[in-house]
Design a protein around this motif. Structure first.
Motif, short mmCIF file in Angstrom:
data_model
loop_
_atom_site.label_atom_id
_atom_site.label_comp_id
_atom_site.label_asym_id
_atom_site.label_seq_id
_atom_site.Cartn_x
_atom_site.Cartn_y
_atom_site.Cartn_z
N ARG A 36 44.25 43.25 33.16
CA ARG A 36 44.78 44.20 34.15
C ARG A 36 44.29 43.86 35.56
NH1 ARG A 36 44.46 47.26 29.71
NH2 ARG A 36 42.34 48.02 30.01
N LYS A 37 43.01 43.46 35.68
CA LYS A 37 42.50 43.06 36.99
C LYS A 37 43.30 41.88 37.53
CE LYS A 37 37.56 44.18 36.65
NZ LYS A 37 36.21 43.60 36.69
N ARG A 85 37.72 36.36 43.98
CA ARG A 85 36.48 36.89 44.54
C ARG A 85 36.55 38.41 44.67
NH1 ARG A 85 35.91 32.36 49.27
NH2 ARG A 85 34.66 30.85 48.09
N GLU A 86 37.70 38.91 45.12
CA GLU A 86 37.87 40.35 45.33
C GLU A 86 37.74 41.15 44.04
OE1 GLU A 86 41.61 40.83 47.33
OE2 GLU A 86 40.91 39.80 49.13
N ILE A 87 38.09 40.55 42.90
CA ILE A 87 38.00 41.29 41.63
C ILE A 87 36.78 40.88 40.82
CG2 ILE A 87 40.48 41.76 41.50
CD1 ILE A 87 40.68 39.50 39.40
N GLY A 88 35.84 40.17 41.47
CA GLY A 88 34.56 39.86 40.83
C GLY A 88 34.47 38.49 40.19
N GLY A 89 35.37 37.60 40.51
CA GLY A 89 35.33 36.25 39.96
C GLY A 89 34.14 35.47 40.51
N SER A 90 33.56 34.63 39.66
CA SER A 90 32.44 33.80 40.09
C SER A 90 32.54 32.44 39.41
CB SER A 90 31.11 34.46 39.74
OG SER A 90 30.98 34.59 38.34
N GLY A 91 31.80 31.47 39.92
CA GLY A 91 31.82 30.14 39.33
C GLY A 91 33.21 29.54 39.31
#
Length: 118
Positions: A36-37, A85-91
């Motif tokens: 959903r994100k 990045r806005e929805i918390g993505g990393s790496g």
């Protein structure tokens, strides 16, 4: 068999031109929540949808981490990274796509059809 392989590789290489594979980690309670994100953004839907899989944690008290993979066009690449990045993505890792093979080769099917017609 060699002619078919060469034709399919050319076709798949042309289909891949200007596309990039993005792989990233993202936290979420469930696969559905992560989906959903990703679905709430315009550039994170991928070719047929994102691939989402559970990340196996190093320790038992870490959970809720998922790895996502999707393919985006070059002109949307930076926008997709920003949205991650806005929805918390990393790496976030970005790799060029070399080939995109369709379920069937349209060019090979056209060759076969033409040969059968002669």
């Amino acid at each position: 068999a060699v002619a078919r392989e060469i034709l399919e590789r050319i076709e798949a290489h042309q289909a891949a031109a200007g596309q990039f594979n993005i792989i990233a980690n993202i936290r979420g309670a469930t696969v559905g929540g992560v989906a959903r994100k990703l679905g709430s953004t315009t550039d994170l839907r991928g070719m047929d949808g994102p691939t989402i899989t559970t990340v196996v944690p190093h320790s038992t008290n870490e959970d809720g981490m998922y790895a996502i993979g999707l393919v985006v066009r070059k002109e949307r690449l930076y926008s997709a990274v920003q949205q991650l990045r806005e929805i918390g993505g990393s790496g976030v890792c970005v790799l060029p796509v070399t080939y995109v093979f369709d379920p069937e080769s349209a060019r090979w099917n056209a060759v076969v059809k033409r040969l059968e017609g002669e």
